[in-house]
Scaffold this active site. Structure first.
Site, PDB file in Angstrom:
ATOM      1  N   ASP A 191       0.811  -1.223   0.000  1.00 29.28           N
ATOM      2  CA  ASP A 191       0.000   0.000   0.000  1.00 29.28           C
ATOM      3  C   ASP A 191       0.842   1.270   0.000  1.00 29.28           C
ATOM      4  OD1 ASP A 191      -2.244  -1.572   0.110  1.00 29.28           O
ATOM      5  OD2 ASP A 191      -2.294  -1.583   2.305  1.00 29.28           O
TER       6      ASP A 191
ATOM      7  N   ASP B  75      21.484  22.418  -9.177  1.00 28.91           N
ATOM      8  CA  ASP B  75      22.416  21.301  -9.316  1.00 28.91           C
ATOM      9  C   ASP B  75      23.817  21.836  -9.014  1.00 28.91           C
ATOM     10  OD1 ASP B  75      23.779  19.041 -10.048  1.00 28.91           O
ATOM     11  OD2 ASP B  75      23.334  19.171 -12.185  1.00 28.91           O
TER      12      ASP B  75
ATOM     13  N   HIS C  51      33.486  12.989 -18.288  1.00 33.92           N
ATOM     14  CA  HIS C  51      32.136  13.469 -18.606  1.00 33.92           C
ATOM     15  C   HIS C  51      32.235  14.807 -19.329  1.00 33.92           C
ATOM     16  CE1 HIS C  51      32.325  16.345 -15.270  1.00 33.92           C
ATOM     17  NE2 HIS C  51      32.729  15.358 -14.470  1.00 33.92           N
TER      18      HIS C  51
ATOM     19  N   HIS D  26      25.189  20.520 -18.730  1.00 28.85           N
ATOM     20  CA  HIS D  26      23.921  20.142 -19.378  1.00 28.85           C
ATOM     21  C   HIS D  26      22.918  21.262 -19.175  1.00 28.85           C
ATOM     22  CE1 HIS D  26      22.737  19.254 -15.222  1.00 28.85           C
ATOM     23  NE2 HIS D  26      23.886  18.630 -15.109  1.00 28.85           N
TER      24      HIS D  26
ATOM     25  N   GLU E 104      30.423  22.200 -14.998  1.00 30.77           N
ATOM     26  CA  GLU E 104      30.868  21.289 -13.939  1.00 30.77           C
ATOM     27  C   GLU E 104      32.053  20.415 -14.331  1.00 30.77           C
ATOM     28  OE1 GLU E 104      28.143  17.936 -13.331  1.00 30.77           O
ATOM     29  OE2 GLU E 104      26.687  18.957 -14.594  1.00 30.77           O
TER      30      GLU E 104
ATOM     31  N   TYR F  84      39.041  12.966 -11.801  1.00 26.87           N
ATOM     32  CA  TYR F  84      38.839  11.783 -10.968  1.00 26.87           C
ATOM     33  C   TYR F  84      40.017  10.850 -11.234  1.00 26.87           C
ATOM     34  CZ  TYR F  84      34.381  14.040 -11.772  1.00 26.87           C
ATOM     35  OH  TYR F  84      33.398  14.992 -11.912  1.00 26.87           O
TER      36      TYR F  84
ATOM     37  N   ARG G  58      34.967  17.714  -8.307  1.00 29.03           N
ATOM     38  CA  ARG G  58      34.098  18.369  -9.305  1.00 29.03           C
ATOM     39  C   ARG G  58      33.620  19.678  -8.688  1.00 29.03           C
ATOM     40  NH1 ARG G  58      31.101  14.480 -10.383  1.00 29.03           N
ATOM     41  NH2 ARG G  58      29.233  14.778  -9.121  1.00 29.03           N
TER      42      ARG G  58
ATOM     43  N   GLU H 173      30.674  22.527  -9.584  1.00 28.44           N
ATOM     44  CA  GLU H 173      29.520  22.708 -10.474  1.00 28.44           C
ATOM     45  C   GLU H 173      28.678  23.903 -10.046  1.00 28.44           C
ATOM     46  OE1 GLU H 173      26.651  19.465 -10.305  1.00 28.44           O
ATOM     47  OE2 GLU H 173      25.859  20.060 -12.266  1.00 28.44           O
TER      48      GLU H 173
HETATM   49  N1  GLY Z   1      23.762  15.909 -10.416  1.00 31.14           N
HETATM   50  C1  GLY Z   1      23.885  15.354 -11.705  1.00 31.14           C
HETATM   51  C2  GLY Z   1      24.789  16.140 -12.528  1.00 31.14           C
HETATM   52  O1  GLY Z   1      25.577  16.891 -12.019  1.00 31.14           O
HETATM   53  O2  GLY Z   1      24.727  16.112 -13.716  1.00 31.14           O
HETATM   54 MN    MN Z   2      25.336  17.776 -10.173  1.00 30.07          MN
HETATM   55 MN    MN Z   3      24.952  18.571 -13.283  1.00 32.63          MN
END
Ligand code: GLY
Ligand code: MN
Ligand code: MN
Length: 436
Positions: free
Chosen positions: A36, A268, A347, A351, A381, A385, A403, A405
């Site tokens: 539930d 973010d 990365h 975004h 960002e 690493y 990182r 950001e």
């Molecule tokens: N928090 C996810 C990113 O930084 O893209």
């Molecule tokens: Mn992030």
């Molecule tokens: Mn991000």
């Protein structure tokens, strides 16, 4: 957000959909956690963007030029027993009275009513392939209608993805949207500051996460925009580390990637700081390099610059720095061409940011990187690493993950950092942490 803002969006969408066509969009559904118990409900961003309606089990229909009303909302009927157990819901009357629908119908009657709305329409716009159930239902309704085509009813000939129009609209933030994003950003800055101030060796990662959540809630924002990453030491090298279960050690760095959501708009932010309040020499050097890359990338943000420029600049600064510090060997241009930096920076620079943390909107148009325009919001960002088992580099670098950001608005002349209130200079961070 005022109802007038949602209305403006619907009008703009309907203009693009055009007379003779129809657009459909479904709400999110409640997801069962077990028996539930349900997961907290989060409305579908596209649906909320157009309706401001925060209930599950709903479907919005847009029929430009329809005389009896262009915006129809299918939703749950008001049910007193449901209200007692689950709380208020708008019901059919509320849908028209408070949410601007021209007409409303019970969601349970949709199979009887919707095929009639598809009659004589040329195109059906909807978020194709996102909700298997809706995809299936639309085909069922069309099949149903086809059976009546002998009576002179014409059946839609084209199914078209709605996302193209809608996501282009969502990419450009209005003043009302920016107000919510600024609030999400401010509260998230407060939460990160609190985490820096409360953090000490011996704390568990989840205890620092609790400090973040405490601040979000105290400042009036109950929900996170995404699960917080609280990653001590080498855990920071796992990009989406959300277990947040380990004990924090003196001498390690702590990477926190966390942001609150404000009325469906995300922030973010990532900061990386020393658990004990003081960077050691290796950490300091790598941190300063990531910070330099971030500043250089942010400097690229202005109208007319291709989306990818900031990424290219971050790659250049980081690669040069990695050579200077001895983590990479060789000619910078060749290392970039061979993408050698990717072992430490795997990365991209950021975004789009908006209702979704990785927000909608095309990054390329006609196969070319899109040019930035005022009103777009994005993250910058960069990170480094160094894998804990990376034998190629000196032991002092291993297991360091950093990182930084921030959330950026493209303005008419350049950029504004929405998360500027949160320290990121080494001295500022050390000072803030030692003030405790
Ligand atoms: N928090 C996810 C990113 O930084 O893209
Ligand atoms: Mn992030
Ligand atoms: Mn991000």
């Amino acid at each position: 957000m005022k109802q007038s803002e949602f209305k403006k969006r619907r009008q703009s969408l309907m203009q693009q959909v055009g007379k003779g066509n129809i657009a459909l969009i479904a709400s999110a559904f409640n997801q069962t956690r077990n028996r539930d118990v349900e997961f907290p409900f989060r409305q579908d961003s596209d649906f909320y963007y157009l309706t401001g309606f925060n209930e599950s089990n709903s479907l919005a229909v847009f029929i430009p030029g329809r005389e009896q009303g262009e915006y129809i909302l299918f939703c749950r009927e008001f049910d007193e027993k449901k209200a007692l157990w689950e709380g208020a819901h708008a019901g059919l009357e509320g849908a028209t009275k408070h949410y601007g629908a021209d007409d409303s119908f019970p969601i349970t009657d949709i199979d009887d009513i919707l095929p009639g709305m598809l009659e004589n329409k040329a195109k059906v716009y909807y978020p194709m392939g996102r909700d298997g159930e809706l995809d299936h239902q639309i085909l069922e309704w069309i099949t149903h209608l086809k059976k009546q085509s002998r009576n002179g009813v014409s059946v839609p000939g084209e199914l078209v993805s709605l996302e193209h129009f809608l996501h282009e609209m969502r990419l450009f933030k209005s003043a009302a949207e920016l107000k919510l994003m600024r609030r999400a950003a401010d509260v998230s800055c407060n939460a990160h500051k609190r985490a820096m101030q409360q953090c000490k060796p011996g704390f568990y990662e989840y205890q620092v996460e609790a400090e973040l959540l405490h601040q979000f809630g105290s400042d009036g924002l109950r929900y996170v925009a995404y699960p917080s990453i609280v990653a001590g030491g080498k855990n920071a090298c796992v990009l989406h580390y959300i277990e947040n279960k380990d004990k924090l050690k003196k001498g390690d760095l702590l990477l926190i990637d966390a942001g609150a959501e404000c009325d469906h708009y995300a922030s973010d932010i990532t900061r990386t700081f020393p658990v004990s309040g003081k960077f050691n020499s290796a950490q300091r050097q790598l941190y300063q390099l990531v910070l330099d890359a971030q500043y250089a990338a942010i400097e690229q943000i202005k109208p007319g610059v291709p989306w990818n420029k900031a990424h290219e600049v971050s790659v250049e600064v980081l690669t040069k720095g990695l050579v200077r510090l001895g983590l990479l060997k060789g000619r910078v241009s060749k290392l970039i061409k061979d993408e050698k930096y990717k072992q430490f920076y795997m990365h991209r620079i950021g975004h789009w940011l908006g209702m979704d943390v990785h927000d909608v909107g095309d990054y390329k148009l006609d196969n070319e990187w899109r040019l930035l325009e005022p009103g777009m919001t994005l993250t910058i960002e960069p990170g480094l690493y160094i894998p804990p088992n990376c034998k190629k580099v000196d032991a002092k670098w291993r297991g360091i993950g950093i990182r930084i950001e921030d959330d950026i608005l493209v303005t008419k002349t350049g950029y504004e950092v929405l998360t500027d209130a949160l320290p990121k200079e080494i001295d500022e961070i050390e000072k803030l942490m030692q003030a405790n």
